[in-house]
Design an enzyme around this catalytic site. Structure first.
Site, PDB file in Angstrom:
ATOM      1  N   ASP A 115      -2.610  -6.401   1.931  1.00 33.87           N
ATOM      2  CA  ASP A 115      -3.099  -5.661   3.086  1.00 33.87           C
ATOM      3  C   ASP A 115      -2.709  -6.544   4.254  1.00 33.87           C
ATOM      4  OD1 ASP A 115      -4.541  -4.738   5.283  1.00 33.87           O
ATOM      5  OD2 ASP A 115      -5.959  -3.748   3.959  1.00 33.87           O
ATOM      6  N   HIS A 116      -1.641  -6.162   4.968  1.00 38.31           N
ATOM      7  CA  HIS A 116      -1.086  -7.130   5.910  1.00 38.31           C
ATOM      8  C   HIS A 116      -2.040  -7.454   7.061  1.00 38.31           C
ATOM      9  CE1 HIS A 116       0.291  -3.416   7.888  1.00 38.31           C
ATOM     10  NE2 HIS A 116       0.220  -4.124   8.997  1.00 38.31           N
ATOM     11  N   HIS A 119      -7.093  -1.099   5.659  1.00 38.97           N
ATOM     12  CA  HIS A 119      -7.197  -2.018   6.799  1.00 38.97           C
ATOM     13  C   HIS A 119      -8.592  -2.059   7.448  1.00 38.97           C
ATOM     14  CE1 HIS A 119      -2.989  -2.069   6.206  1.00 38.97           C
ATOM     15  NE2 HIS A 119      -2.705  -0.982   6.889  1.00 38.97           N
ATOM     16  N   LYS A 179       0.855  -1.187   0.000  1.00 37.22           N
ATOM     17  CA  LYS A 179       0.000   0.000   0.000  1.00 37.22           C
ATOM     18  C   LYS A 179       0.895   1.243   0.000  1.00 37.22           C
ATOM     19  CE  LYS A 179      -0.286   1.190   4.782  1.00 37.22           C
ATOM     20  NZ  LYS A 179      -0.987   1.400   6.001  1.00 37.22           N
ATOM     21  N   LYS A 185      -3.031 -11.349   9.520  1.00 39.50           N
ATOM     22  CA  LYS A 185      -2.912 -11.476  10.977  1.00 39.50           C
ATOM     23  C   LYS A 185      -3.688 -12.694  11.466  1.00 39.50           C
ATOM     24  CE  LYS A 185      -2.282  -6.583  12.061  1.00 39.50           C
ATOM     25  NZ  LYS A 185      -1.136  -6.510  12.944  1.00 39.50           N
TER      26      LYS A 185
END
Ligand code: NAD
Length: 483
Positions: A172-173, A235, A143, A177
């Site tokens: 999109d990290h 996010h 991003k 998760k």
């Protein structure tokens, strides 16, 4: 399971992201024996370095992020690293990369663009022009993808002229998760929640992503972006999608992404009236953080007139059968009171209480999905207070802290995402239409804010943001969740 041989080409190999996230993530995969003998990591950047000089830099990066290095794994890791000096601005050094990649057309080739977004287009075009795209080539971009809908569309067009959509991995990290993955497990691997997961039983949803840090070294970038672009567009909206989406047909990438896209399309557009009523933008002032005194945003970025927001709160509505009338309250900001990311599903009050007043107040059930710190899932239930004192009710959490429940290392999102990308699994990556649909919802907010002469509301560093954000939820008779 061990991966097939690959060439991973990291543009921006000497950057902050490579240093803090990518190299440590790859080292851990090495440690687990997941990297084939014939897998290579090719770091690319502007600086003129030898392989050995870069390896030394990479070794230090890993050592600074990882406790207890294994010499043997580190040795193997170093041996698979090559460095290529290439300048994107000047369009020089491509022949070095061509040489390194020559003869390896049959194995997976994964480009990772960990560079300023202004280079995404030029790098992709040059990769195409130099004939470096093979059958099994993929490209990962970080991003931000554009700074509004139009520029995102342009970036997607350029990348799309070189790579096919199934080759493009938009990171999109947050999607990598552990708890975010668990949200899907919770919803779709249990029968318990899904029947209740709608407007008949859920009162509202809260999504909080709070940081304690300020802009730190990213002031230059941040002042042109702000919290809406930096956090909400990607996010927070992605988290909202995972909470709100219909059960996908399967975990196949397009099944999941189709359902997320439907949510984004169902978001009620933010007209001027909604922007005024349902959004709050804030900017931190001097205050205290982690015990010490800190300066305000304007001084830190050296721009006394900056209108950039470091905090956003918004009430978001989803116009579909499942969610009509259920607000999603989102908030994110820098220099807030604590570092906390969580999703709170607030269930409705009981339709009728059979208990006497002395039994105490009955709190509505809550499901709390904690992303950080201390990842875990908590269900707030009412039980009888133990003992002989008659029927007294008490709120207790059914608590699962992942760290306590599973004695395994907390795997960073980047580890999972890099591996998925090398394998070609796009489930946890954003598809082009998702990114553009998210911008379509964000664009009018940006536009109205840009026309609004009133500056963002100031808030003291170390608090929970401007009081207007508290008013945003309290005027609906609700409150932000607090531990
Ligand atoms: P950085 O500024 O630390 O690193 C940039 C890299 O690009 C360096 O390796 C530099 O040598 C290289 N580079 C610069 N100009 C070049 C040129 N002309 N030719 C070739 N290489 C050149 O940036 P970063 O923080 O590592 O961020 C990389 C990407 O990741 C950006 O898109 C950023 O938005 C994104 N990102 C970063 C973070 C983070 O925590 N750092 C988080 C999320 C997303």
């Amino acid at each position: 399971k061990q991966l097939e041989p690959f060439d991973l080409i990291v543009f921006g190999g000497t950057g902050d992201l490579a240093h803090r996230k990518l190299l440590p993530a790859l080292y851990y995969r090495e440690l687990d024996g997941q990297l084939h003998d014939n897998a290579r990591i090719i770091a690319v950047s502007r600086r003129d370095l030898s392989d050995d000089e870069y390896r030394e830099w990479a070794r230090k990066s890993v050592a600074s992020q990882v406790n207890g290095l294994c010499d043997l794994a580190m040795q193997r890791f170093m041996e698979r690293i090559t460095y290529v000096s290439l300048n994107v601005d000047e369009n020089t050094g491509w022949e070095n990369l061509e040489q390194v990649l020559a003869g390896r057309e049959d194995i997976t080739r994964a480009f990772y663009l960990s560079v300023s977004p202004k280079f995404f287009g030029p790098i992709c075009s040059a990769i195409g022009e130099h004939g470096l795209v093979t059958e099994e080539t993929r490209v990962t971009i970080e991003k931000p993808i554009g700074h509004d809908g139009e520029s995102a569309h342009a970036v997607n067009e350029t990348i799309g002229s070189v790579f096919k959509e199934h080759q493009i991995f938009r990171i999109d990290h947050y999607l990598g998760k552990e708890t975010v993955q668990n949200l899907m497990a919770l919803r779709f691997a249990n029968v318990l929640f899904e029947p209740l997961w709608n407007s008949a039983h859920i009162d509202h949803v809260q999504i909080t992503v709070a940081e304690t840090l300020g802009v730190e070294s990213r002031a230059g970038y941040y002042d042109t972006a702000g919290a809406l672009r930096d956090m909400v567009q990607n996010h927070l909206l992605q988290l909202l999608c995972l909470v709100a989406m219909e059960p996908p047909e399967s975990m196949e990438a397009d099944s999941v992404r189709d359902e997320k896209l439907k949510v984004l399309k169902a978001l009620v557009p933010m007209d001027e009236d909604r922007v005024n009523r349902n959004t709050v933008r804030g900017q931190y002032r001097a205050g205290a953080s982690a015990g010490g005194a800190v300066g305000g945003y304007l001084e830190e970025v050296g721009n006394p007139h900056s209108m950039t927001e470091t905090f956003v709160a918004a009430k978001v509505e989803i116009a579909n059968w499942r969610w009509a009338g259920v607000p999603f309250y989102m908030r994110t900001g820098k220099r807030l009171a604590s570092r906390l990311s969580e999703i709170v599903i607030q269930f409705k009050d009981l339709p009728h209480s059979i208990f006497l007043e002395e039994a105490g107040q009955i709190a509505a059930n809550q499901l709390i999905i904690r992303l950080q710190p201390d990842e875990g899932v908590k269900m707030q239930l009412m039980i009888k207070d133990p003992g002989p004192g008659g029927m007294r009710l008490r709120k207790v959490p059914l608590d699962m802290s992942f760290a306590e429940a599973f004695k395994v290392r907390n795997v960073d999102a980047y580890e999972r995402l890099i591996i998925d990308m090398i394998r070609g699994n796009q489930t946890l990556f954003m598809r082009r239409d998702e990114v553009e649909a998210a911008w379509k919802w964000v664009d009018p907010i940006l536009e109205h804010w840009a026309n609004d002469k009133e500056p963002p509301k100031g808030y003291t560093s170390g608090t929970w943001g401007p009081s207007a954000s508290i008013a945003l939820i309290e005027r609906d008779g609700r409150t932000w969740h607090e531990e």
